[in-house]
Design an enzyme around this catalytic site. Structure first.
Site, PDB file in Angstrom:
ATOM      1  N   HIS A 162     -68.347   8.984  19.092  1.00 19.64           N
ATOM      2  CA  HIS A 162     -68.251  10.222  18.304  1.00 19.64           C
ATOM      3  C   HIS A 162     -69.500  11.088  18.470  1.00 19.64           C
ATOM      4  O   HIS A 162     -69.836  11.882  17.591  1.00 19.64           O
ATOM      5  CB  HIS A 162     -68.025   9.921  16.821  1.00 19.64           C
ATOM      6  CG  HIS A 162     -66.881   9.002  16.558  1.00 19.64           C
ATOM      7  ND1 HIS A 162     -65.569   9.418  16.548  1.00 19.64           N
ATOM      8  CD2 HIS A 162     -66.858   7.650  16.325  1.00 19.64           C
ATOM      9  CE1 HIS A 162     -64.786   8.388  16.297  1.00 19.64           C
ATOM     10  NE2 HIS A 162     -65.542   7.303  16.171  1.00 19.64           N
ATOM     11  N   GLU A 296     -71.913  22.730  34.758  1.00 24.14           N
ATOM     12  CA  GLU A 296     -71.063  23.654  34.004  1.00 24.14           C
ATOM     13  C   GLU A 296     -69.891  24.132  34.844  1.00 24.14           C
ATOM     14  O   GLU A 296     -68.761  24.240  34.350  1.00 24.14           O
ATOM     15  CB  GLU A 296     -71.893  24.839  33.511  1.00 24.14           C
ATOM     16  CG  GLU A 296     -72.857  24.478  32.398  1.00 24.14           C
ATOM     17  CD  GLU A 296     -73.743  25.633  31.975  1.00 24.14           C
ATOM     18  OE1 GLU A 296     -74.439  25.486  30.962  1.00 24.14           O
ATOM     19  OE2 GLU A 296     -73.732  26.679  32.659  1.00 24.14           O
TER      20      GLU A 296
END
Length: 463
Positions: A162, A296
């Protein structure tokens, strides 16, 4: 102004009017399917040899066809061949050029063959070649992860769930997780190859052919281990392309997950990695910036590759048997996704080889967040406490530490024993980062001994 028409196609005897120039332009595929020229010529040569073997053309005609195709292949590879859009596709451009050169023998090449099985054949041969290329690139990517894992063997870092610090792990263990992803990608492509590598030639338009062809001979010539079992299925089948696209998607998703971590880890908030300057860019306005553009872009291109799969799925979803012109739309998404994934794989190994890890920062990040809490619970389990009870006890210990703004390792034995008398002096061995990491000795775990074994196996796998 009146619409100018182009000459009738080679098969235009049925039509009273020439095809409109606008239709020729709209329906042309030569601008992207020209890349299939090697496979198209290879398939045509095998088809010609089969026709000659079966007495459907003479040996002299076969020789003229094969020699003519070889000349055309050389011209295309050297950039001297002029592809004509009015001939629509790579198949007709090559056949027309062949017929112009050798005459009637060239016009016999299409005997017992349709463009439906011809394009399917070319596409399959092209993709099986690309599987070999992709496998090599995936192996290079795996090699980059192995080199980093070997270089940083023993370094610790936080493992996350998480995106929250969870348990300490070895950095090498984390890196080898990507090795396993790429290994599955290679296995998946090899499995896909088995369904790509089925020869459709001889299915003709949809019903097979009444001419005495030898499909098994052609398959042997083209190194196909199997031939298609149903001509109607084969002429309109693009399952192999969809499966190939799905494999590409998983490769891209794995690269995107890596890219996301590199983007996060190269930020000052994490400062776990330092990507080489040659693989980053600056800002047009902020002189201090060093942007992780390559990760990216890899992450961003995932949408493109997923879109290609969705595009082809939607194209084939409502098609009746057998071939429909809609299937001309099969190659562009596959080619685009293939080019994208190939480019990403080509640069990722290079980028990884120019990435360094900030070991001090990684080590420091393992202190805090109560990452050895599970080890404390496991300790109590080893003292015969039921796990759910142990979980509750350690939860209370963590809450106590949070109230005092301290870590588990800061507690004294007396303080720990307030929560359970089962906690003894040796408990501090499992509360350290190194103790936690090296206790994870289950197969596939992060203990140094297991990671060393995994690294040895990875190096052996890569040869």
């Amino acid at each position: 102004m009146a619409q100018q028409d182009t000459p009738k196609k080679l098969w235009g005897g049925r039509f009273a009017e020439a095809t409109a120039a606008s239709v020729e332009e709209f329906s042309a595929s030569i601008h992207y399917d020209a890349r299939l020229y090697r496979q198209d010529i290879m398939g045509s040569k095998a088809h010609a040899r089969m026709l000659a073997k079966q007495g459907l053309i003479s040996a002299e005609e076969c020789t003229a066809i094969v020699d003519g195709l070889s000349e055309i292949e050389t011209e295309i590879s050297e950039g001297r061949f002029e592809f004509k859009p009015e001939l629509e596709d790579v198949h007709m451009n090559i056949e027309k050029a062949l017929t112009d050169r050798i005459g009637a023998a060239g016009a016999k090449l299409h005997t017992a063959r349709s463009r439906n099985d011809q394009v399917n054949l070319d596409f399959r041969m092209y993709l099986r070649d690309q599987v070999v290329l992709l496998d090599g690139l995936l192996a290079e990517g795996q090699g980059a992860f192995v080199r980093l894992a070997r270089k940083y063997l023993g370094a610790v870092m936080p493992g996350y769930t998480h995106l929250q610090r969870a348990q300490p792990v070895l950095l090498s263990h984390h890196l080898l997780a990507y090795f396993e992803m790429l290994k599955r990608d290679r296995e998946r492509l090899q499995d896909c190859l088995g369904r790509i590598n089925v020869m459709p030639l001889g299915s003709a338009a949809l019903a097979g052919t009444g001419l005495p062809v030898d499909r098994h001979f052609a398959a042997q010539e083209l190194d196909f281990p199997a031939i298609s079992a149903n001509s109607m299925d084969a002429s309109g089948d693009r399952d192999f392309a969809l499966e190939f696209l799905f494999c590409l998607n998983l490769v891209q998703i794995h690269l995107s997950r890596l890219a996301e971590e590199l983007v996060l880890w190269s930020s000052k908030e994490f400062d776990f990695v330092r990507i080489g300057d040659r693989y980053c860019t600056g800002s047009s306005i902020m002189p201090q910036k060093k942007n992780p553009d390559i990760p990216e872009l890899i992450r961003g291109k995932s949408g493109r590759v997923t879109g290609a799969l969705m595009s082809l799925l939607v194209t084939v979803k409502g098609l009746p048997l057998t071939y429909n012109r809609d299937l001309q739309e099969d190659k562009e998404p596959v080619f685009d996704a293939l080019d994208t994934v190939t480019a990403n794989l080509s640069i990722i190994a290079e980028l990884l080889d120019n990435t360094e890890f900030n070991l001090e920062r990684l080590q420091g990040a393992t202190h805090g967040g109560f990452m050895t809490a599970t080890d404390l619970a496991d300790y109590l389990v080893c003292k015969n406490m039921p796990f759910r009870q142990a979980h509750s006890v350690v939860g209370k210990v963590v809450a106590h530490c949070q109230d005092r703004d301290i870590e588990l390792i800061d507690l004294t034995l007396d303080e720990l024993q307030q929560f359970s008398e089962l906690l003894e002096p040796d408990v501090f061995e499992v509360l350290t980062v190194d103790g936690s990491v090296n206790s994870r000795v289950s197969p596939g775990g992060t203990a140094l001994v297991r990671v060393q074994e995994a690294l040895d196996q990875a190096e052996k796998y890569l040869g």
